[in-house]
Design an enzyme around this catalytic site. Structure first.
Site, PDB file in Angstrom:
ATOM      1  N   GLN A 147      47.854 -24.716 -83.463  1.00  0.00           N
ATOM      2  CA  GLN A 147      47.213 -24.812 -84.773  1.00  0.00           C
ATOM      3  C   GLN A 147      48.227 -25.210 -85.851  1.00  0.00           C
ATOM      4  O   GLN A 147      47.981 -26.120 -86.649  1.00  0.00           O
ATOM      5  CB  GLN A 147      46.585 -23.456 -85.135  1.00  0.00           C
ATOM      6  CG  GLN A 147      45.896 -23.426 -86.473  1.00  0.00           C
ATOM      7  CD  GLN A 147      44.619 -24.249 -86.491  1.00  0.00           C
ATOM      8  OE1 GLN A 147      43.764 -24.068 -85.662  1.00  0.00           O
ATOM      9  NE2 GLN A 147      44.495 -25.165 -87.443  1.00  0.00           N
ATOM     10  N   ARG A 175      44.640 -19.060 -73.754  1.00  0.00           N
ATOM     11  CA  ARG A 175      44.338 -18.259 -74.956  1.00  0.00           C
ATOM     12  C   ARG A 175      44.211 -16.816 -74.489  1.00  0.00           C
ATOM     13  O   ARG A 175      43.322 -16.496 -73.705  1.00  0.00           O
ATOM     14  CB  ARG A 175      43.049 -18.752 -75.617  1.00  0.00           C
ATOM     15  CG  ARG A 175      42.530 -17.807 -76.683  1.00  0.00           C
ATOM     16  CD  ARG A 175      41.452 -18.400 -77.538  1.00  0.00           C
ATOM     17  NE  ARG A 175      42.002 -19.358 -78.485  1.00  0.00           N
ATOM     18  CZ  ARG A 175      41.353 -19.812 -79.558  1.00  0.00           C
ATOM     19  NH1 ARG A 175      40.129 -19.402 -79.828  1.00  0.00           N
ATOM     20  NH2 ARG A 175      41.923 -20.675 -80.371  1.00  0.00           N
ATOM     21  N   ARG A 235      43.778 -31.303 -84.287  1.00  0.00           N
ATOM     22  CA  ARG A 235      44.053 -30.509 -83.083  1.00  0.00           C
ATOM     23  C   ARG A 235      44.041 -31.439 -81.871  1.00  0.00           C
ATOM     24  O   ARG A 235      44.864 -31.329 -80.974  1.00  0.00           O
ATOM     25  CB  ARG A 235      42.986 -29.416 -82.908  1.00  0.00           C
ATOM     26  CG  ARG A 235      42.931 -28.369 -84.012  1.00  0.00           C
ATOM     27  CD  ARG A 235      44.140 -27.468 -84.028  1.00  0.00           C
ATOM     28  NE  ARG A 235      44.343 -26.798 -82.765  1.00  0.00           N
ATOM     29  CZ  ARG A 235      43.700 -25.688 -82.362  1.00  0.00           C
ATOM     30  NH1 ARG A 235      42.837 -25.095 -83.175  1.00  0.00           N
ATOM     31  NH2 ARG A 235      43.959 -25.136 -81.199  1.00  0.00           N
ATOM     32  N   ASP A 276      43.158 -17.796 -93.880  1.00  0.00           N
ATOM     33  CA  ASP A 276      42.491 -17.606 -92.587  1.00  0.00           C
ATOM     34  C   ASP A 276      41.626 -16.356 -92.712  1.00  0.00           C
ATOM     35  O   ASP A 276      41.723 -15.609 -93.701  1.00  0.00           O
ATOM     36  CB  ASP A 276      43.551 -17.464 -91.468  1.00  0.00           C
ATOM     37  CG  ASP A 276      42.936 -17.314 -90.079  1.00  0.00           C
ATOM     38  OD1 ASP A 276      41.744 -17.658 -89.903  1.00  0.00           O
ATOM     39  OD2 ASP A 276      43.646 -16.849 -89.157  1.00  0.00           O
ATOM     40  N   HIS A 283      49.734 -18.838 -83.007  1.00  0.00           N
ATOM     41  CA  HIS A 283      48.784 -19.938 -82.744  1.00  0.00           C
ATOM     42  C   HIS A 283      49.540 -21.248 -83.015  1.00  0.00           C
ATOM     43  O   HIS A 283      49.244 -21.972 -83.968  1.00  0.00           O
ATOM     44  CB  HIS A 283      47.560 -19.783 -83.646  1.00  0.00           C
ATOM     45  CG  HIS A 283      46.368 -20.574 -83.199  1.00  0.00           C
ATOM     46  ND1 HIS A 283      46.350 -21.330 -82.034  1.00  0.00           N
ATOM     47  CD2 HIS A 283      45.122 -20.741 -83.762  1.00  0.00           C
ATOM     48  CE1 HIS A 283      45.166 -21.907 -81.908  1.00  0.00           C
ATOM     49  NE2 HIS A 283      44.414 -21.564 -82.939  1.00  0.00           N
ATOM     50  N   CYS A 343      42.297 -22.752 -90.755  1.00  0.00           N
ATOM     51  CA  CYS A 343      42.271 -23.142 -89.331  1.00  0.00           C
ATOM     52  C   CYS A 343      40.860 -23.195 -88.776  1.00  0.00           C
ATOM     53  O   CYS A 343      40.625 -23.852 -87.768  1.00  0.00           O
ATOM     54  CB  CYS A 343      43.123 -22.179 -88.516  1.00  0.00           C
ATOM     55  SG  CYS A 343      42.543 -20.467 -88.631  1.00  0.00           S
TER      56      CYS A 343
HETATM   57  N1   CP Z   1      41.149 -22.893 -85.074  1.00  0.00           N
HETATM   58  C1   CP Z   1      40.838 -22.513 -83.825  1.00  0.00           C
HETATM   59  O1   CP Z   1      41.692 -22.243 -82.971  1.00  0.00           O
HETATM   60  O2   CP Z   1      39.499 -22.499 -83.582  1.00  0.00           O
HETATM   61  P1   CP Z   1      38.808 -21.919 -82.274  1.00  0.00           P
HETATM   62  O3   CP Z   1      39.049 -20.440 -82.246  1.00  0.00           O
HETATM   63  O4   CP Z   1      37.352 -22.266 -82.412  1.00  0.00           O
HETATM   64  O5   CP Z   1      39.408 -22.570 -81.073  1.00  0.00           O
HETATM   65  N1  NVA Z   2      43.447 -15.547 -86.789  1.00  0.00           N
HETATM   66  C1  NVA Z   2      42.278 -15.983 -86.073  1.00  0.00           C
HETATM   67  C2  NVA Z   2      42.398 -17.428 -85.751  1.00  0.00           C
HETATM   68  C3  NVA Z   2      41.205 -18.028 -85.082  1.00  0.00           C
HETATM   69  C4  NVA Z   2      41.396 -19.464 -84.754  1.00  0.00           C
HETATM   70  C5  NVA Z   2      42.070 -15.148 -84.819  1.00  0.00           C
HETATM   71  O1  NVA Z   2      43.040 -14.858 -84.120  1.00  0.00           O
HETATM   72  O2  NVA Z   2      40.926 -14.792 -84.559  1.00  0.00           O
END
Ligand code: CP
Ligand code: NVA
Length: 323
Positions: free
Chosen positions: A132, A102, A292, A224, A129, A264
């Protein structure tokens, strides 16, 4: 072996195969049956940003498959600062079989994948993502909303979640509409990729500003956060701009009756969606979170080139259990 860095890395055929594998992978978990498909294998999980779902589901999923995962948080390796992305990759490849990352910059994950021998999976970047979106579309698949039957509206920021979702959805032949305030539509590059994939797979994509128009006739409505982890400093400004984009009962009146409500997570209740719709009968947000776990196991097996042996093993397990 292959990487999964962007939603467009998977074809419709890949996605459907992984849905099928994820479905089979659910059964042994529910029966607490161990599957040693990753026995003796290790994974590195690099996280430059916070996470609940992604970290937990990768860690638990790898454990359920008999492997071992180590978490490397932001303060541990300071990717690209304490050590270059290239050097981190060259170390990790000596120890682990797969890298899950990440990151902020998509180019960091691309560089990691370029330098490291093991497959690399994108666990969220500023641009995408894709794990997701795979879980999201698998959730709709389980609810019987599949391929060309999918009329998906994304309402809000044209962010990383939106980009991966629209790309994977049109790859499956879905009709996708995205409504965002002026200046917050998905990046042109993602739109072009999605348009090309839509044309190849019989899907469609429309980008607009009017949320009511976007949800008209939709059987799934997704939102989101208005400010992502990499745009958090704009949070207050965005609260004002995005106000008309809240997913609430009033907006959902324009969608098909019973349209699935998707997010998400983490959700900012009272901002991008109301408690009423998030906790309502059509919400699938916690199914998405659960999935997930299952879809990421299928993605790991696919990236390691173990998907076929997993299918064979699962058949044997079912046969042994008399199913
Ligand atoms: N939806 C998602 O990726 O959640 P987190 O940021 O908690 O991993
Ligand atoms: N769009 C959000 C998703 C979190 C899972 C972010 O990048 O923070």
């Amino acid at each position: 072996m292959r990487d999964f860095l962007r939603a467009s890395d998977f074809t419709a055929h890949d996605i459907e195969r992984m849905f099928s594998l994820a479905t089979s992978l659910k059964v042994p978990v529910q029966q607490h049956q161990p599957l040693d498909l990753l026995h003796g294998r290790s994974a590195a999980m690099i996280f430059q940003k916070p996470s609940l779902r992604t970290r937990a589901t990768f860690d638990i999923g790898i454990y359920q498959l008999g492997g071992h995962a180590i978490y490397l948080g932001p303060t541990e390796i300071s990717l690209g600062q304490r050590e270059s992305v290239y050097d981190v990759a060259k170390n990790l490849e000596r120890w682990v079989d797969i890298i899950i990352a990440r990151v902020y910059s998509q180019s960091d994950i691309e560089e990691l994948a370029e330098a490291a021998k093991p497959p690399v999976i994108n666990a969220l970047s500023n641009d995408e993502h894709p794990c997701q979106s795979m879980a999201d579309l698998f959730t709709l698949y389980e609810h019987g909303i599949r391929n060309k039957d999918m009329r998906l509206a994304f309402v809000g920021d044209g962010n990383n979640v939106c980009a991966s979702l629209m790309i994977n959805a049109v790859t499956l032949g879905a009709d996708v509409r995205v409504a965002s305030p002026k200046g917050y539509a998905p990046p042109q590059k993602s739109i072009e990729i999605a348009e090309k994939l839509a044309a190849e797979n019989g899907g469609s994509l429309r980008i607009m500003e009017d949320p009511k128009e976007a949800v008209k006739g939709a059987n799934a409505v997704y939102t989101d956060t208005w400010a992502s982890m990499h745009t958090e400093s704009e949070s207050e400004k965005r609260k004002h701009i995005f106000r008309p984009y809240q997913v609430n009962t009033e907006l959902l009146k324009n969608a098909e009756a019973g349209a699935k409500v998707m997010h998400c997570l983490p959700a900012h209740r009272g901002e991008e969606l109301t408690d009423e719709v998030m906790d309502g009968p059509n919400s699938v947000v916690f199914d998405q979170a659960e999935n997930r776990l299952h879809i990421q196991k299928a993605i790991i097996l696919e990236c390691l080139g173990l998907a076929e042996s997993a299918v064979a093993r699962l058949k044997y397990t079912y046969a042994a259990a008399g199913e």
